[in-house]
Motif scaffolding. Sequence first.
Motif, mmCIF file in Angstrom:
data_model
loop_
_atom_site.group_PDB
_atom_site.id
_atom_site.type_symbol
_atom_site.label_atom_id
_atom_site.label_comp_id
_atom_site.label_asym_id
_atom_site.label_seq_id
_atom_site.Cartn_x
_atom_site.Cartn_y
_atom_site.Cartn_z
ATOM 1 N N THR A 112 56.828 44.274 69.493
ATOM 2 C CA THR A 112 56.938 44.335 71.158
ATOM 3 C C THR A 112 56.446 45.991 71.414
ATOM 4 O O THR A 112 55.696 46.137 72.245
ATOM 5 C CB THR A 112 58.441 44.481 71.385
ATOM 6 N N GLN A 125 57.012 45.653 78.240
ATOM 7 C CA GLN A 125 58.319 45.075 78.739
ATOM 8 C C GLN A 125 58.416 43.417 78.512
ATOM 9 O O GLN A 125 59.324 43.059 78.278
ATOM 10 C CB GLN A 125 58.515 45.584 80.244
ATOM 11 N N ARG A 128 58.893 42.410 75.055
ATOM 12 C CA ARG A 128 60.351 42.798 74.635
ATOM 13 C C ARG A 128 61.236 41.729 75.032
ATOM 14 O O ARG A 128 61.949 41.038 74.053
ATOM 15 C CB ARG A 128 60.994 44.048 75.318
ATOM 16 N N GLY A 129 61.204 41.154 76.047
ATOM 17 C CA GLY A 129 62.073 39.975 76.397
ATOM 18 C C GLY A 129 61.652 38.625 75.862
ATOM 19 O O GLY A 129 62.420 37.776 75.226
ATOM 20 N N PHE A 130 60.290 38.645 75.907
ATOM 21 C CA PHE A 130 59.734 37.225 75.505
ATOM 22 C C PHE A 130 59.991 37.049 73.978
ATOM 23 O O PHE A 130 60.404 35.791 73.313
ATOM 24 C CB PHE A 130 58.172 37.336 75.526
ATOM 25 N N VAL A 132 62.369 38.535 72.092
ATOM 26 C CA VAL A 132 63.803 38.412 71.821
ATOM 27 C C VAL A 132 64.350 37.167 72.165
ATOM 28 O O VAL A 132 65.099 36.322 71.579
ATOM 29 C CB VAL A 132 64.587 39.365 72.672
ATOM 30 N N VAL A 133 63.962 36.465 73.305
ATOM 31 C CA VAL A 133 64.176 35.072 73.699
ATOM 32 C C VAL A 133 63.933 34.126 72.504
ATOM 33 O O VAL A 133 64.401 33.276 72.143
ATOM 34 C CB VAL A 133 63.282 34.603 74.730
ATOM 35 N N VAL A 352 65.563 44.912 69.743
ATOM 36 C CA VAL A 352 66.323 45.482 70.775
ATOM 37 C C VAL A 352 66.714 46.932 70.274
ATOM 38 O O VAL A 352 66.819 47.972 71.285
ATOM 39 C CB VAL A 352 67.760 44.666 70.654
#
Length: 481
Positions: A112, A125, A128-130, A132-133, A352
Motif C-alpha cells: 500500500t 489511500q 490502504r483500505g482496499f 485491508v478489506v 495498518v
Amino acid sequence: MITFFAAIALLCAGYFVYAKWIERIFGADASKPTPAVTMTDGVDYVPMPWWRIFLIQFLNIAGLGPIFGAVAGAMWGPVAFLWIVLGSLFAGGVHDYFSGMLSVKHNGQSITEISGHYLGNSIKQFMRGFSVVLMIMVGAVFIMGPAKILDDLTGQAMGITVWVWAIFIYYILSTVLPIDKVIGKIYPVFGIALLFMAFGISVAMVWQGLPVPELTIASFQNLHSSPESFPVFPMLFVTIACGAISGFHATQSPLMARCLTNEKQGRSIFYGAMVTEGVVALIWAAIGMSFYNGVDGLNEVMNANRGNAAFVVNEIANSLLGKIGGLLALLGVVAAPITSGDTAFRSARLIVADFLKVKQGPLVNRLLICAPLFVIGFMLTLIDFAVIWRYFAWTNQTLATVVLWTITAYLLKEGKQYWVSLVPAVFMTAVVTSYLLVAPEGFSLPKGISYAAGIIMALLLLAATLVTAARRKNAVMEVVN
C-alpha cells in the motif's frame, strides 16, 4: 501428456531465463544490506535462511489457490494450461518479484505504501483500505471452510463454533507472535507436504496413464458446461488466480522482504515460489481433466457438487494415493487455507501499522491493531461463504492489476524497461473491468458491452503510460543537450 510436460518445461525454462532478465532489470545487489539486517526487531524483521523463506512464501501465496482454482479452471479445458504458463511467467512472476523487491528497496514497507510512492497519495489511500478489506476477507473465507470440515471429521461432536474459535485463537497467535516462532517453524513443514502431495498426484497420473487432454486449436473453444454464463474471457483469468497471478501475493511478499538477507535471494524466493505454484496448478488442472476421462466428465462432477472443488480434490487424492492421499487431502483442505488466513491477518496488521506509523515491537501495539481486525473478520464468518468468495475473486485480481501499474510507474521513473509489467498490466485491466461488468455479482451486462469497456479502459491507460514515457524521454534528452 505432451502439453502437460511441455508446460512444466516452459515454466522451468522461464525461471532460469526470464526471471534472470527481470532480476537484471531491477538490479539486485548482493552487497547491499537488506532491511532484515539493518532493521532487525525480533518480531517482523527477522533474518532467516533463504530456503525457509522460500517455503514460507510458497505456502503463503499458495493455500488452496493452485489446487481449487486450477481444478475449477480446468472446466474450460486445456486452454487453462496456456494461462497458467503465460500468467506465471509474464504476469505473476513479475508481479511477485517486484512487489517483494520494492518492499526490500523501501525498508520492508507494505504494498500500500509502495503504491503511494509511485502512483500518488490518492492511490495510496485507496490501496490502504482496499488491501485491508481484502486481507480480512481472505482470513474470513479461510475460517469457515476448514471449520466445517473439522466438524464433519469429528462427527459434529464439538460443534462448528468450537472449531471457529480454535482457528481464531491460532490466527491471533500467528499474527502477534514473532514471525520465526510460529510461521517460521510450521510453514516449511506444510510447504513440503503440499509439494509432496502435488508430486505424488503427478506420479500416480503418469503411472496409471490417465489421458490428459492436449492443447489444440479446438481447445480454444469454450469447453465449459455453461459457456454463455462462463465465457473464457474474463472468467478463466479470475478463476485461476493463484497459479497465474494474484494480488494476494503482493500483500505477502513484504512479509518475506523483511526476512531475506541478500537481494540476490529475491529471484528464488519471489519469482521461484510463483513458478512452483504454477507447477502445482498445472498438476491439478491436468489431473482434474484426466481423472474424470476428459473435460466433460470434470464438468459433470463439478456441477453435481455445486462447483465444490474440495469434493474433487478429496476423491482424487484418496483414489490415487490411498490412506496417505487421504491424509494429504486433509492437509490440502484444512491446513492450507488456515495458513493463508493467518498471514492475511498478519499482513493486515502490518499494513495498518505502516500507515499509522505504529511500532510493532511492543506486544500491546500489535494487539490493539489486531483486535478490530479480528472482530470484523468474525462478523464476516456469519455471511454466506460463496458470496464472500465471489467478491474476493474480483477484488484479488483488481489488486494485482493496481500492483502491476505500480511496478510500471517505478520502472518508468527509473528509466528501466517498463514493458515487462506494462503488457500484463494492460491485459489485467481489460480482465478486471470486463469481469466487473459481465459477472453475475457485478453488473450482469451483455458480453459485447463489457468487452468493449474493458478494452477501452486498458487502451486509455496504455496511451497515458506511453505519453508519460515519451515526456520523460524528451525531458532527459533536453537535460543531456
